[in-house]
Design an enzyme around this catalytic site. Structure first.
Site, mmCIF file in Angstrom:
data_model
loop_
_atom_site.group_PDB
_atom_site.id
_atom_site.type_symbol
_atom_site.label_atom_id
_atom_site.label_comp_id
_atom_site.label_asym_id
_atom_site.label_seq_id
_atom_site.Cartn_x
_atom_site.Cartn_y
_atom_site.Cartn_z
ATOM 1 C CE LYS A 192 -9.716 -3.470 1.058
ATOM 2 N NZ LYS A 192 -9.870 -2.437 0.008
ATOM 3 C CE1 TYR B 66 -9.351 -3.652 4.844
ATOM 4 C CE2 TYR B 66 -7.662 -5.323 5.197
ATOM 5 C CZ TYR B 66 -8.064 -4.122 4.650
ATOM 6 O OH TYR B 66 -7.183 -3.402 3.881
#
Length: 258
Positions: free
Chosen positions: A163, A159
């Site tokens: 990002k 994740y």
């Protein structure tokens, strides 16, 4: 040049991943500021509710499903919006997923699935819905970054990497597309409780640490993101390009809090 207020009257906005959580809050904020808003997502369960909320504000919308891992579905969304509204002025990319796994144990399937949604999915949406913006010479694209774009977060390596890539992609597109009339920026939310992260936050040591690191000593309320989205989508941000606007209650500024 006079000051241009935060009005989106007459604008057409597409919010991908816009039926729940952060996307829903931003879509409603854009509608309250005057834009017609098409909130699209993969699941059908919340599509009707999101559309009804937009219409209750007196704005127009469409009920179109899309999946950022499926380019054809994004193309169908674009074509429907162009057929119904004639243009796309604003794109907000909110589709995302996460999974907490010790990095040593992250399988390639999990890694690839998270990057395919969060990073490659953002690229797909920018390519598909950004094309008509570039052809018209006008557009506002808002991507969603994360605390993980800037700091390490325990056991969510895929994740965080995705990002960090979104923040970099935002700057890259700003460089390539700014001269063609399309401003590309991102919003970096701090800790906002959503369906995506609720299990990681509620009643856990992780949640308590996030609170301790946030000088305002609370999680954000989703509607507190709407103003940032309206600003970046408006003519008041006509010379803002390639920025990551932080809305985090002071988390990134935090050192010692007591």
């Amino acid at each position: 040049m006079s000051y241009r207020p935060l009005s989106l009257d007459g604008r057409v906005a597409v919010v991908v991943g816009g039926t729940t959580g952060i996307g829903r809050a931003m879509g409603l904020g854009l509608a309250q500021a005057g834009a017609d808003v098409i909130a699209s997502a993969r699941g059908a369960a919340n599509l009707e509710a999101a559309a009804a909320e937009i219409e209750a504000l007196g704005r127009r919308t469409l009920r179109i499903r899309s999946d950022v891992t499926d380019r054809a579905s994004l193309e169908a969304l674009r074509d429907a919006v162009l057929a119904g509204f004639g243009r796309v002025d604003i794109l907000v990319n909110c589709a995302g997923r996460t999974q907490r796994t010790p990095t040593l144990d992250v399988g390639e399937a999990e890694w690839n699935a998270i990057l395919d949604t969060n990073l490659t999915g953002t690229l797909r949406a920018c390519q598909v819905l950004g094309r008509p913006m570039l052809e018209r010479g006008y557009g506002r694209i808002i991507n969603i970054a994360s605390l993980g774009s800037f700091v390490g977060l325990f056991e969510v390596a895929a994740y965080a990497a995705s990002k960090a890539g979104v923040a970099s992609l935002t700057r890259q597109l700003a460089v390539e597309w700014g001269a063609r009339g399309v401003c590309v920026n991102a919003i970096m939310p701090g800790v906002f409780r959503t369906a995506l992260n609720g299990q990681l936050l509620d009643g856990t040591a992780r949640g308590r640490e996030f609170l301790a690191r946030t000088p305002m000593r609370r999680f954000g309320q989703l509607d507190e993101l709407a103003g940032a989205a309206v600003f970046l989508a408006s003519e008041s941000a006509s010379f803002v390009n390639g920025e990551v606007l932080v809305v985090d209650g002071g988390f990134l500024a935090s050192g010692v809090n007591q």
